[in-house]
Design an enzyme around this catalytic site. Structure first.
Site, PDB file in Angstrom:
ATOM      1  CG  ASN A  84       3.459   1.176  -5.619  1.00  0.00           C
ATOM      2  OD1 ASN A  84       3.160   0.362  -4.755  1.00  0.00           O
ATOM      3  ND2 ASN A  84       3.444   2.481  -5.399  1.00  0.00           N
ATOM      4  CB  CYS A  93       3.682  -3.247   1.383  1.00  0.00           C
ATOM      5  SG  CYS A  93       2.688  -4.651   0.839  1.00  0.00           S
ATOM      6  CG  ASN A 169       0.408   3.018   2.774  1.00  0.00           C
ATOM      7  OD1 ASN A 169      -0.171   2.900   3.854  1.00  0.00           O
ATOM      8  ND2 ASN A 169       0.545   2.000   1.960  1.00  0.00           N
ATOM      9  CD  GLU A 220      -1.925  -2.591  -2.721  1.00  0.00           C
ATOM     10  OE1 GLU A 220      -0.850  -1.962  -2.579  1.00  0.00           O
ATOM     11  OE2 GLU A 220      -2.011  -3.819  -2.562  1.00  0.00           O
ATOM     12  NE  ARG A 221       0.107   5.449  -2.530  1.00  0.00           N
ATOM     13  CZ  ARG A 221       0.915   6.358  -2.008  1.00  0.00           C
ATOM     14  NH1 ARG A 221       0.873   7.601  -2.401  1.00  0.00           N
ATOM     15  NH2 ARG A 221       1.773   6.020  -1.076  1.00  0.00           N
ATOM     16  CB  CYS A 229      -3.941  -3.918   0.571  1.00  0.00           C
ATOM     17  SG  CYS A 229      -3.096  -2.386   1.037  1.00  0.00           S
ATOM     18  N   GLY A 230      -1.984  -5.266   3.173  1.00  0.00           N
ATOM     19  CA  GLY A 230      -1.793  -5.295   4.613  1.00  0.00           C
ATOM     20  C   GLY A 230      -2.117  -3.970   5.280  1.00  0.00           C
ATOM     21  CB  THR A 231      -1.046  -0.468   4.649  1.00  0.00           C
ATOM     22  OG1 THR A 231      -1.176  -0.531   3.220  1.00  0.00           O
ATOM     23  CG2 THR A 231       0.422  -0.593   5.045  1.00  0.00           C
TER      24      THR A 231
END
Length: 290
Positions: A84, A93, A169, A220-221, A229-231
Protein backbone atom coordinates in the site's frame (compact mmCIF):
# COMPACT_ATOMS: atom_id res chain seq x y z
CA UNK A 1 18.72 2.90 -17.68
CA UNK A 2 20.02 0.37 -15.17
CA UNK A 3 18.15 -2.60 -13.78
CA UNK A 4 18.56 -1.18 -10.28
CA UNK A 5 16.57 1.95 -11.12
CA UNK A 6 14.04 0.80 -13.73
CA UNK A 7 10.35 1.44 -13.04
CA UNK A 8 7.01 1.25 -14.81
CA UNK A 9 3.85 3.26 -14.12
CA UNK A 10 0.40 1.87 -14.84
CA UNK A 11 -3.19 1.61 -13.71
CA UNK A 12 -6.38 -0.44 -13.75
CA UNK A 13 -9.40 1.86 -14.03
CA UNK A 14 -7.16 4.63 -12.64
CA UNK A 15 -6.14 2.65 -9.55
CA UNK A 16 -2.48 3.43 -10.18
CA UNK A 17 0.76 1.72 -9.22
CA UNK A 18 4.51 1.98 -9.37
CA UNK A 19 5.64 -1.33 -10.91
CA UNK A 20 9.13 -2.64 -10.13
CA UNK A 21 10.50 -5.35 -12.48
CA UNK A 22 12.50 -7.75 -10.31
CA UNK A 23 12.20 -11.32 -11.70
CA UNK A 24 15.06 -12.85 -9.71
CA UNK A 25 14.53 -10.83 -6.53
CA UNK A 26 17.95 -9.20 -6.61
CA UNK A 27 16.97 -5.62 -7.53
CA UNK A 28 14.35 -4.78 -4.90
CA UNK A 29 14.88 -7.22 -1.98
CA UNK A 30 13.04 -6.73 1.31
CA UNK A 31 15.97 -4.86 2.80
CA UNK A 32 15.84 -2.26 0.03
CA UNK A 33 12.09 -2.01 -0.56
CA UNK A 34 11.27 -0.97 2.99
CA UNK A 35 8.12 0.97 4.03
CA UNK A 36 9.93 4.31 3.85
CA UNK A 37 10.97 3.76 0.22
CA UNK A 38 7.46 2.58 -0.71
CA UNK A 39 6.04 5.79 0.77
CA UNK A 40 8.57 7.86 -1.18
CA UNK A 41 7.77 6.07 -4.45
CA UNK A 42 4.03 6.62 -3.97
CA UNK A 43 4.34 10.28 -2.96
CA UNK A 44 2.51 12.29 -5.63
CA UNK A 45 4.63 15.41 -5.11
CA UNK A 46 8.11 14.20 -4.22
CA UNK A 47 8.03 10.74 -5.82
CA UNK A 48 6.41 9.00 -8.77
CA UNK A 49 2.94 8.83 -7.29
CA UNK A 50 0.62 5.86 -6.92
CA UNK A 51 -1.90 4.03 -4.79
CA UNK A 52 0.69 1.34 -4.22
CA UNK A 53 3.73 -0.57 -5.41
CA UNK A 54 3.76 -3.88 -7.31
CA UNK A 55 7.00 -5.87 -7.51
CA UNK A 56 7.23 -8.33 -10.45
CA UNK A 57 9.07 -11.19 -8.78
CA UNK A 58 9.14 -14.97 -8.85
CA UNK A 59 7.61 -16.62 -5.78
CA UNK A 60 10.88 -18.40 -5.01
CA UNK A 61 12.43 -15.06 -4.11
CA UNK A 62 9.71 -13.82 -1.72
CA UNK A 63 10.49 -14.73 1.92
CA UNK A 64 6.88 -15.15 3.06
CA UNK A 65 5.53 -16.76 -0.14
CA UNK A 66 5.73 -20.31 1.23
CA UNK A 67 3.74 -19.34 4.31
CA UNK A 68 0.88 -17.70 2.39
CA UNK A 69 0.77 -20.11 -0.58
CA UNK A 70 1.41 -23.43 1.15
CA UNK A 71 0.93 -26.38 -1.20
CA UNK A 72 0.32 -23.97 -4.12
CA UNK A 73 3.83 -22.49 -3.94
CA UNK A 74 5.25 -24.57 -6.82
CA UNK A 75 2.21 -23.81 -9.00
CA UNK A 76 2.72 -20.05 -8.66
CA UNK A 77 5.85 -19.06 -10.57
CA UNK A 78 5.08 -15.35 -10.07
CA UNK A 79 4.19 -13.47 -6.90
CA UNK A 80 2.45 -10.09 -6.75
CA UNK A 81 4.44 -8.39 -4.00
CA UNK A 82 1.94 -5.59 -3.34
CA UNK A 83 2.50 -2.71 -0.91
CA UNK A 84 0.00 0.00 0.00
CA UNK A 85 0.98 3.64 -0.37
CA UNK A 86 1.70 3.84 3.39
CA UNK A 87 4.28 1.06 3.07
CA UNK A 88 2.15 -1.72 4.56
CA UNK A 89 1.65 -5.09 2.88
CA UNK A 90 -1.59 -5.68 0.97
CA UNK A 91 -3.16 -9.11 0.60
CA UNK A 92 -4.88 -8.74 -2.75
CA UNK A 93 -5.89 -6.18 -5.37
CA UNK A 94 -8.10 -6.95 -8.36
CA UNK A 95 -6.92 -3.92 -10.33
CA UNK A 96 -3.32 -4.51 -9.35
CA UNK A 97 -3.20 -8.16 -10.39
CA UNK A 98 -4.57 -7.31 -13.85
CA UNK A 99 -1.82 -4.73 -14.21
CA UNK A 100 0.67 -7.27 -12.83
CA UNK A 101 -0.10 -9.74 -15.63
CA UNK A 102 -0.14 -6.96 -18.23
CA UNK A 103 3.33 -5.87 -17.09
CA UNK A 104 4.68 -9.44 -17.16
CA UNK A 105 3.51 -9.71 -20.77
CA UNK A 106 4.88 -6.29 -21.71
CA UNK A 107 8.25 -7.21 -20.17
CA UNK A 108 8.40 -10.39 -22.26
CA UNK A 109 8.22 -12.59 -19.17
CA UNK A 110 4.97 -14.23 -20.31
CA UNK A 111 3.29 -14.67 -23.71
CA UNK A 112 -0.17 -13.09 -24.02
CA UNK A 113 -1.54 -15.86 -26.22
CA UNK A 114 -0.54 -18.42 -23.62
CA UNK A 115 -2.47 -16.60 -20.87
CA UNK A 116 -6.00 -17.00 -22.25
CA UNK A 117 -6.79 -19.85 -19.86
CA UNK A 118 -5.13 -17.99 -17.02
CA UNK A 119 -1.93 -18.01 -15.01
CA UNK A 120 -1.81 -18.81 -11.30
CA UNK A 121 -0.23 -15.88 -9.45
CA UNK A 122 0.75 -15.85 -5.80
CA UNK A 123 -0.57 -13.09 -3.53
CA UNK A 124 -0.65 -12.59 0.22
CA UNK A 125 -4.36 -13.38 -0.04
CA UNK A 126 -3.52 -16.77 -1.59
CA UNK A 127 -3.16 -17.93 -5.21
CA UNK A 128 -5.28 -16.17 -7.85
CA UNK A 129 -5.79 -17.11 -11.51
CA UNK A 130 -5.62 -14.18 -13.94
CA UNK A 131 -5.87 -14.29 -17.72
CA UNK A 132 -6.27 -12.31 -20.91
CA UNK A 133 -9.72 -11.30 -22.15
CA UNK A 134 -11.05 -10.23 -25.53
CA UNK A 135 -10.52 -6.60 -26.41
CA UNK A 136 -7.22 -6.35 -24.58
CA UNK A 137 -8.58 -6.60 -21.04
CA UNK A 138 -7.97 -9.13 -18.28
CA UNK A 139 -10.05 -11.37 -16.03
CA UNK A 140 -9.26 -12.48 -12.50
CA UNK A 141 -10.69 -15.40 -10.56
CA UNK A 142 -10.96 -13.64 -7.20
CA UNK A 143 -12.23 -16.63 -5.26
CA UNK A 144 -15.55 -16.68 -3.38
CA UNK A 145 -16.87 -13.63 -1.57
CA UNK A 146 -17.14 -14.55 2.10
CA UNK A 147 -19.55 -12.62 4.30
CA UNK A 148 -18.41 -12.43 7.92
CA UNK A 149 -20.78 -10.04 9.63
CA UNK A 150 -22.64 -6.76 9.55
CA UNK A 151 -21.27 -3.38 10.48
CA UNK A 152 -21.42 0.29 9.63
CA UNK A 153 -19.17 3.11 8.52
CA UNK A 154 -19.57 6.66 9.79
CA UNK A 155 -19.06 9.31 7.10
CA UNK A 156 -19.88 12.99 7.66
CA UNK A 157 -21.42 12.03 11.00
CA UNK A 158 -23.86 9.61 9.34
CA UNK A 159 -23.84 5.83 9.84
CA UNK A 160 -23.99 3.71 6.70
CA UNK A 161 -24.83 0.06 7.53
CA UNK A 162 -23.22 -2.58 5.36
CA UNK A 163 -22.03 -6.14 4.90
CA UNK A 164 -18.57 -7.28 5.99
CA UNK A 165 -17.07 -9.22 3.06
CA UNK A 166 -13.68 -10.87 2.67
CA UNK A 167 -12.12 -11.02 -0.80
CA UNK A 168 -8.80 -12.08 0.69
CA UNK A 169 -8.82 -8.64 2.30
CA UNK A 170 -11.57 -7.07 4.45
CA UNK A 171 -14.38 -4.89 3.08
CA UNK A 172 -17.46 -3.13 4.36
CA UNK A 173 -19.89 -2.64 1.46
CA UNK A 174 -22.71 -0.23 2.29
CA UNK A 175 -25.63 0.25 -0.09
CA UNK A 176 -27.19 3.69 0.25
CA UNK A 177 -29.73 5.98 -1.39
CA UNK A 178 -27.46 8.94 -0.58
CA UNK A 179 -25.67 10.12 -3.74
CA UNK A 180 -22.14 8.82 -3.14
CA UNK A 181 -20.71 11.80 -5.03
CA UNK A 182 -21.87 14.07 -2.19
CA UNK A 183 -19.88 12.25 0.53
CA UNK A 184 -16.62 13.48 2.03
CA UNK A 185 -14.03 10.70 1.82
CA UNK A 186 -11.00 12.88 2.50
CA UNK A 187 -10.92 11.29 5.97
CA UNK A 188 -11.09 7.63 6.88
CA UNK A 189 -14.61 6.49 7.78
CA UNK A 190 -15.12 5.43 11.38
CA UNK A 191 -15.63 1.67 11.67
CA UNK A 192 -15.90 -1.11 14.24
CA UNK A 193 -12.33 -2.05 15.18
CA UNK A 194 -13.50 -5.30 16.80
CA UNK A 195 -15.07 -6.48 13.53
CA UNK A 196 -12.13 -5.17 11.49
CA UNK A 197 -9.03 -5.45 13.72
CA UNK A 198 -6.64 -5.00 10.77
CA UNK A 199 -8.59 -2.13 9.20
CA UNK A 200 -11.06 -2.24 6.34
CA UNK A 201 -11.77 -0.99 2.83
CA UNK A 202 -15.07 0.89 2.83
CA UNK A 203 -17.35 0.95 -0.23
CA UNK A 204 -20.29 3.35 -0.45
CA UNK A 205 -22.64 2.03 -3.14
CA UNK A 206 -25.55 3.38 -5.18
CA UNK A 207 -27.71 0.80 -6.96
CA UNK A 208 -28.51 1.92 -10.53
CA UNK A 209 -30.27 -1.28 -11.58
CA UNK A 210 -31.10 -3.85 -8.89
CA UNK A 211 -28.73 -6.82 -9.04
CA UNK A 212 -27.19 -5.65 -12.32
CA UNK A 213 -25.58 -2.19 -12.20
CA UNK A 214 -24.02 -0.19 -9.36
CA UNK A 215 -21.62 2.68 -8.84
CA UNK A 216 -19.35 3.20 -5.89
CA UNK A 217 -16.69 5.21 -4.16
CA UNK A 218 -14.11 3.53 -1.97
CA UNK A 219 -11.78 4.42 0.87
CA UNK A 220 -8.90 1.93 0.88
CA UNK A 221 -7.10 1.22 4.13
CA UNK A 222 -3.50 2.37 4.00
CA UNK A 223 -4.18 4.52 0.92
CA UNK A 224 -7.24 6.78 1.21
CA UNK A 225 -9.88 7.29 -1.45
CA UNK A 226 -8.87 5.71 -4.76
CA UNK A 227 -10.31 5.96 -8.24
CA UNK A 228 -11.06 2.25 -8.24
CA UNK A 229 -10.73 -0.92 -6.17
CA UNK A 230 -11.07 -4.35 -7.75
CA UNK A 231 -11.70 -6.29 -4.55
CA UNK A 232 -14.05 -3.49 -3.48
CA UNK A 233 -16.00 -3.82 -6.72
CA UNK A 234 -16.41 -7.53 -6.00
CA UNK A 235 -17.53 -6.93 -2.41
CA UNK A 236 -20.00 -4.27 -3.56
CA UNK A 237 -21.38 -6.51 -6.31
CA UNK A 238 -21.85 -9.29 -3.74
CA UNK A 239 -23.71 -6.88 -1.45
CA UNK A 240 -25.94 -5.72 -4.32
CA UNK A 241 -26.88 -9.31 -5.22
CA UNK A 242 -27.39 -10.26 -1.56
CA UNK A 243 -29.76 -7.31 -1.19
CA UNK A 244 -31.87 -8.89 -3.95
CA UNK A 245 -31.67 -12.33 -2.25
CA UNK A 246 -29.54 -13.62 -5.11
CA UNK A 247 -26.42 -15.77 -4.90
CA UNK A 248 -25.26 -15.36 -8.49
CA UNK A 249 -25.29 -12.91 -11.36
CA UNK A 250 -23.20 -10.41 -13.32
CA UNK A 251 -22.98 -6.85 -12.07
CA UNK A 252 -21.62 -3.84 -13.98
CA UNK A 253 -19.64 -1.68 -11.56
CA UNK A 254 -18.94 1.97 -12.31
CA UNK A 255 -16.06 3.48 -10.35
CA UNK A 256 -14.64 7.01 -10.68
CA UNK A 257 -11.86 5.61 -12.87
CA UNK A 258 -13.97 3.59 -15.30
CA UNK A 259 -16.08 0.43 -15.53
CA UNK A 260 -15.60 -3.14 -14.32
CA UNK A 261 -17.65 -6.30 -14.61
CA UNK A 262 -18.12 -8.75 -11.74
CA UNK A 263 -19.55 -12.25 -12.21
CA UNK A 264 -20.54 -14.01 -9.00
CA UNK A 265 -21.71 -17.51 -8.19
CA UNK A 266 -21.52 -19.55 -4.96
CA UNK A 267 -18.14 -21.00 -5.98
CA UNK A 268 -16.15 -17.94 -7.05
CA UNK A 269 -16.04 -14.35 -8.27
CA UNK A 270 -14.60 -13.24 -11.62
CA UNK A 271 -13.55 -9.63 -12.15
CA UNK A 272 -12.96 -8.31 -15.68
CA UNK A 273 -11.50 -4.96 -16.67
CA UNK A 274 -8.67 -3.07 -18.36
CA UNK A 275 -5.02 -2.59 -17.45
CA UNK A 276 -2.76 0.10 -18.90
CA UNK A 277 0.96 0.81 -18.74
CA UNK A 278 1.54 4.56 -18.93
CA UNK A 279 5.30 4.92 -18.90
CA UNK A 280 8.68 3.29 -18.34
CA UNK A 281 11.76 5.03 -17.04
CA UNK A 282 14.44 5.08 -14.41
CA UNK A 283 14.89 6.55 -10.98
CA UNK A 284 17.68 9.11 -10.78
CA UNK A 285 20.62 8.40 -8.43
CA UNK A 286 20.09 11.73 -6.65
CA UNK A 287 16.53 10.68 -5.71
CA UNK A 288 17.57 7.17 -4.75
CA UNK A 289 20.55 8.42 -2.79
CA UNK A 290 22.78 5.81 -4.44
Amino acid sequence: MTASSRVLIGHGTENDFVVLPDPDGSVWPEARLDPALVRRLCDRRAGLGGDGVLRLVRSAHVPDAAAVLGADLDACEWFMDHRNADGSYAEMCGNGIRLFLHALIAEGLLDRAACTAGVLVGTRGGPRRVGTAEGGGYWVDMGPAREFGRGSAEVDGVDFPGIAVSMGNPHLAALTDVDVDTLDLTREPVFDAELFPEGVNVELVNVLQPGAHIRLRVFERGVGETRSCGTGACAAAYAALTHEDRTEGTVVVDVPGGRLSVQIDPRTTVLTGPAVLVSAGSLCPEWLGD
